[in-house]
Scaffold this motif. Structure first.
Motif, mmCIF file in Angstrom:
data_model
loop_
_atom_site.group_PDB
_atom_site.id
_atom_site.type_symbol
_atom_site.label_atom_id
_atom_site.label_comp_id
_atom_site.label_asym_id
_atom_site.label_seq_id
_atom_site.Cartn_x
_atom_site.Cartn_y
_atom_site.Cartn_z
ATOM 1 N N ALA A 117 5.457 -2.667 2.342
ATOM 2 C CA ALA A 117 4.333 -1.778 2.632
ATOM 3 C C ALA A 117 3.023 -2.499 2.922
ATOM 4 O O ALA A 117 2.162 -1.962 3.630
ATOM 5 N N ARG A 118 2.829 -3.705 2.337
ATOM 6 C CA ARG A 118 1.542 -4.393 2.426
ATOM 7 C C ARG A 118 0.410 -3.458 1.992
ATOM 8 O O ARG A 118 -0.636 -3.339 2.631
ATOM 9 N N ALA A 119 0.658 -2.766 0.866
ATOM 10 C CA ALA A 119 -0.292 -1.776 0.368
ATOM 11 C C ALA A 119 -1.302 -2.404 -0.577
ATOM 12 O O ALA A 119 -1.081 -3.484 -1.144
ATOM 13 N N ASP A 151 1.942 5.274 -1.355
ATOM 14 C CA ASP A 151 1.190 4.038 -1.135
ATOM 15 C C ASP A 151 0.302 4.173 0.094
ATOM 16 O O ASP A 151 0.454 5.101 0.887
ATOM 17 N N GLY A 186 0.054 1.790 2.439
ATOM 18 C CA GLY A 186 0.469 0.640 3.238
ATOM 19 C C GLY A 186 0.592 0.930 4.714
ATOM 20 O O GLY A 186 0.010 1.886 5.244
ATOM 21 N N GLY A 224 0.509 4.858 5.501
ATOM 22 C CA GLY A 224 1.215 4.821 4.234
ATOM 23 C C GLY A 224 2.460 5.684 4.186
ATOM 24 O O GLY A 224 2.862 6.317 5.177
#
Length: 457
Positions: free
Chosen positions: A386-388, A408, A410, A446
């Motif tokens: 996700a790179r959240a 999230d 992300g 997200g």
């Protein structure tokens, strides 16, 4: 010089067989009909005519009544007996009305007196050709109807042709089996009587304009599961196709129960391994660490103490990941609080557990285990893909249900029919317990995962 022949408008052309032992009659028929586009062949006897009819197809046969040997009536009788589609027209030089009547009764389409008038010949042949074309179409339709009736009756699915008011107009054998009665008994009954309860009513509702969708019905008394579709076949008539999906439903239920047992066995094995790690290797490392603490302060001893302490932490982490003791001892909320705290510390992503109602009840073990594993897998997906910056875990319970969601901020993705192993596992865990899983995601905005499980009564 004779004037032009009067030809009926729209007259078809066809293949004509003249059966006459008088050469003059044969030449007359050919001279009159060939210019109009007809194909004309001639034979001089009944035997020759039967041979020709066996080899070739004709639309009309012009047959002389009196010929040497067998008569025209014999030929007409043979044509009828062989179900040959050719239409006979009798040519007779006698004024015996009885012979003409006998010919008509035996299967002749028409009769013409000799000498044959060209106009009368043209009109008689035109009428016969139209009748022949109509007969061909009728036989083709009869064949199609017969084949359709055979296919209709042999279809393994239940088929019911319904009137606008839901009355059964026609039903096949499979429909009779599904309804527990004979096909003739179904005709005239309303579909709501044939399939009482939800399915019959749903079929009627779809007839009346409800959007088309597969319809399901279950009859506990016979343990029968049915799937139906309804489509219009012509104005005022619908066909309902009802399929017995009992075996498929049973197979799916057996698969669900098997998967449930597998997951339960998996949790038991996780619990056992976690306990063995904690009580076995973990306690040994604790003893080792305590024992080394009493040794002289040698650098090597200190290094071994650090190694033992790191190994103990790793054992505890593994044991907690396999089956957190807090889940069994204190319940789902403390276990998820610990999970989100560890997730934040390890991955640097702020994870927070939210319980809107404040207090959260203890749930059956399999429900708590499933929700914990689902949230655990969802957080693992957030960490990997996700790179959240933040992720919220929401836990709720109501009358007869429990819900967990993971949201999230992300990068998101485009949900598709093919999911990764993680999402597939989440869906299967929810399905095994009769629950539902929903995934909403937009690229750049997200992802939200929502799982709702029913609670046992």
């Amino acid at each position: 010089m004779p004037g032009p022949l009067s030809v009926p408008s729209g007259s078809p052309t066809g293949r004509i067989l003249t059966v006459d032992d008088e050469d003059g009659i044969c030449r007359l028929v050919a001279r009159v009909l060939r210019p109009l586009g007809h194909t004309v062949d001639t034979v001089a006897s009944v035997g020759a005519a039967l041979d020709r009819l066996a080899r070739d197809t004709y639309d009309v046969a012009l047959i002389d009544l009196n010929m040497p040997g067998r008569t025209g009536l014999d030929l007409i009788a043979a044509i009828v007996a062989d179900a040959n589609p050719v239409l006979p027209i009798l040519l007779t030089g006698t004024t015996d009305v009885g012979a003409a009547v006998a010919a008509m009764k035996s299967g002749a389409f028409d009769y013409l007196p000799k000498p044959v008038e060209p106009d009368a010949l043209v009109w008689a042949v035109a009428r016969a050709l139209k009748a022949a074309r109509t007969r061909v179409r009728e036989r083709a339709l009869e064949k199609i109807a017969s084949e359709w009736a055979t296919t209709f009756d042999a279809c393994p699915d239940a088929l019911l042709v319904l009137g606008a008011d839901g009355t059964v107009l026609k039903a096949n054998r499979a429909a009779a089996r599904a309804a527990g009665s004979g096909p003739d008994v179904l005709v005239g009954r309303n579909v709501t009587d044939v399939f009482p309860g939800g399915l019959g009513g749903d079929i009627r509702a779809q007839q009346q304009g409800r959007p088309a969708a597969p319809l399901r019905g279950h009859y506990p008394a016979r343990d029968l599961h049915l799937l139906a579709t309804v489509d219009p076949v012509r104005p005022g008539a619908w066909i309902a196709v009802v399929r017995d999906v009992t075996e498929l439903v049973r197979g799916a239920e057996e698969r669900k129960q098997l998967l449930r047992r597998v997951l339960s066995a998996q949790e038991d094995e996780r619990r056992r391994i976690a306990r063995d790690l904690h009580d076995g290797i973990g306690q040994s490392l604790v003893s080792l660490t305590v024992g080394m603490a009493g040794l002289d302060g040698d650098e090597r001893v200190a290094r071994l103490q650090r190694v033992a302490a790191d190994a103990l932490d790793e054992i505890r982490r593994l044991a907690h990941g396999l089956r957190p003791a807090v889940l069994d001892d204190l319940g789902l909320v403390p276990a998820l609080e610990r999970l989100t705290e560890v997730f934040t510390r390890v991955h640097g992503v702020r994870a927070e557990l939210l319980v809107p109602d404040g207090a959260f009840p203890r749930l059956p073990v399999e429900i708590e285990s499933a929700l914990y594993r689902i949230v655990q897998e969802a957080l693992a997906n957030v960490a990997k893909h996700a790179r959240a910056r933040t992720v919220d875990v929401v836990l709720e319970a109501g009358s007869g249900w429990a819900r967990a969601s993971v949201t999230d901020d992300g990068v998101g993705f485009v949900p598709g029919p093919e999911s990764g192993i993680g999402l597939t596992g989440i869906k299967e865990r929810a399905a095994v317990l009769g629950g539902a899983c929903r995934i909403d995601s937009t690229v750049g905005r997200g992802t939200a995962l929502d799982v709702r499980l029913p609670l046992p009564e």
